[in-house]
Design an enzyme around this catalytic site. Structure first.
Site, PDB file in Angstrom:
ATOM      1  N   LYS A  71       0.809  -1.226   0.000  1.00  0.00           N
ATOM      2  CA  LYS A  71       0.000   0.000   0.000  1.00  0.00           C
ATOM      3  C   LYS A  71       0.847   1.283   0.000  1.00  0.00           C
ATOM      4  CE  LYS A  71      -4.163  -2.017   1.937  1.00  0.00           C
ATOM      5  NZ  LYS A  71      -5.242  -1.942   2.918  1.00  0.00           N
ATOM      6  N   ASP A 107     -10.536   2.248   2.173  1.00  0.00           N
ATOM      7  CA  ASP A 107     -10.713   1.426   3.382  1.00  0.00           C
ATOM      8  C   ASP A 107     -11.527   2.161   4.457  1.00  0.00           C
ATOM      9  OD1 ASP A 107      -9.365  -0.829   2.460  1.00  0.00           O
ATOM     10  OD2 ASP A 107      -7.419  -0.091   3.143  1.00  0.00           O
ATOM     11  N   ALA A 136      -4.076   1.204   9.393  1.00  0.00           N
ATOM     12  CA  ALA A 136      -5.517   0.934   9.335  1.00  0.00           C
ATOM     13  C   ALA A 136      -6.306   2.056  10.004  1.00  0.00           C
ATOM     14  CB  ALA A 136      -5.807  -0.408  10.007  1.00  0.00           C
ATOM     15  N   TYR A 223     -11.052  -9.796   9.056  1.00  0.00           N
ATOM     16  CA  TYR A 223     -12.227 -10.519   8.569  1.00  0.00           C
ATOM     17  C   TYR A 223     -11.978 -12.024   8.602  1.00  0.00           C
ATOM     18  CZ  TYR A 223     -14.394 -13.124   4.791  1.00  0.00           C
ATOM     19  OH  TYR A 223     -14.973 -14.112   4.060  1.00  0.00           O
TER      20      TYR A 223
END
Ligand code: ATR
Length: 281
Positions: A71, A107, A136, A223
Site C-alpha cells: 500500500k 478502506d 488501518a 475478517y
C-alpha cells in the site's frame, strides 16, 4: 495478457494473495451490474512492485486493488493521489489512464459505510473509539471525523503514536478528537473498532471492560478470523453486538468498482456470501 482483449482487466495485488476474496466480490458485482470485465489475483513481487505494475499496465490492466505489503509502494507509484489516499498515506485502489496513475484509499469510507448502513449504527453525536495507531486507523480517521461523533478517541499502546494521528487530524477537521492510553478509557463508547494487529499475536488491546457498553458495537477490522481476542474481550465485558470486517471489505470493493466502472453495485449479496458466523462457544 492480450491488450486487444474485449474484456476490461482488473486485479488485486498482494503477497501473499491466495487468501484474497476480492475476485469473488468483484465477480458478483460484475454479474449483477452486467459489466464485461475480468478480475484476477496477482502475486506481487517483493522489491519489484513498480516494475511489475509497469508490466501489467503495458499489457492492458485498467485498475488494481492493492493489499499488504504494497500500500505504501502504491502510494509512491501514483501520479494523482486522492484526498483519502493522502490522508491515509497509503493506497488501496489504482486506476490507469494512459500515463496517469490515479490512486485512492477506500478502506476508511468502506468501514464507515459498513458501520453506519449495514450495522445501522450512525456515529453522529456518538462516542467512538479507534484502537491502534497504524495504517488501518490512520486511513479511518477523517472518514470517522466526518460522521460528526460527539467524541472520537484514538487509543494506542504507544500513546505518542495516537497523539501524532490526533494532531494530524486536528489540522483537517474540527471534530472533538483525543488520544488516550488503554488504561485511561473509563467511560463506555457506542462504537469500538479494533484497528490494531494484536490478534495476529493472539492478543487483545488492553481495553478496560468499562469502555464497552451493552448496546454498543464492537468491531474487529480483520475478517474471517472467528472469535478474536478482541471480540472475546468485548463479550467478557458484556457487549452483545460483535462483528468483524467482512462488510468493510465488501464496501471498499464497491467504492473501487464504482470508481472504475461508473456503476454502484449492491453489497448485500457479497456480504451475505462471505459472512462466516463467529463462534463464541
Ligand atoms: P497496520 O499498518 O496494519 O495498522 P502497524 O502500522 O504495524 O500495522 O500498526 C499496528 C498497530 O497494532 C499499532 O497500533 C500497534 O501498537 P503500537 O503502536 O503500540 O506498537 C498495535 N499492536 C500490535 N500488537 C499489539 C498488541 N499485542 N497489543 C496492543 N496493540 C498492538
Amino acid at each position: 495478457m492480450n491488450p486487444s482483449s474485449a474484456v476490461d482487466r482488473y486485479a488485486v495485488i498482494g503477497n501473499p494473495i491466495v487468501q484474497s476474496k476480492s475476485p469473488i466480490i468483484h465477480g458478483l458485482f460484475a454479474a449483477a451490474t452486467d459489466q464485461q470485465m475480468e478480475y484476477t489475483k496477482v502475486e506481487g513481487r517483493i522489491g519489484d512492485f513498480a516494475k511489475q505494475l509497469d508490466e501489467l499496465r503495458a499489457v492492458g490492466m485498467r485498475g488494481m486493488n492493492v493489499t499488504a505489503p504494497f500500500k505504501l509502494e502504491a502510494f509512491a507509484y501514483a501520479t494523482h493521489l486522492s484526498e483519502s489516499a493522502k490522508l491515509a498515506g497509503a493506497v488501496n485502489a489504482l486506476k490507469f489512464e494512459g500515463a496517469e496513475v490515479h490512486a485512492q484509499n477506500f478502506d476508511g469510507i468502506g468501514l464507515v459505510n459498513d458501520i453506519e448502513r449495514n450495522h445501522k449504527t450512525p456515529m453522529k453525536g456518538k462516542r467512538v473509539l479507534l484502537l491502534g495507531a497504524g495504517g488501518a486507523v490512520r486511513g479511518a480517521l477523517l472518514p470517522f471525523a466526518r460522521c460528526e461523533p460527539a467524541l472520537l478517541v484514538v487509543a494506542n499502546r504507544t500513546v505518542a503514536k495516537a497523539q501524532e494521528l490526533v494532531d494530524m487530524l486536528r489540522t483537517q477537521s474540527a471534530a472533538n478528537v483525543q488520544a488516550s492510553s488503554y488504561e485511561d478509557l473509563r467511560e463506555p463508547f457506542d462504537v469500538i473498532v479494533n484497528g490494531t494487529s494484536a490478534s495476529l499475536f493472539g492478543d487483545a488491546p488492553a481495553v478496560p471492560h468499562a469502555a464497552f457498553s451493552v448496546d454498543g458495537l464492537a468491531y474487529e477490522m480483520a475478517y474471517g478470523k472467528g472469535a478474536t481476542p478482541f471480540l472475546l474481550l468485548a463479550q467478557a465485558a458484556g457487549a452483545r453486538r460483535m462483528v468483524d470486517g467482512v462488510g468493510m471489505l465488501v464496501e471498499q470493493a464497491a467504492l473501487a468498482f464504482e470508481w472504475w466502472r461508473g456503476v454502484r453495485p449492491s453489497t448485500v449479496q457479497a456480504i451475505h456470501q462471505l459472512t462466516v458466523p463467529i463462534d463464541f462457544s
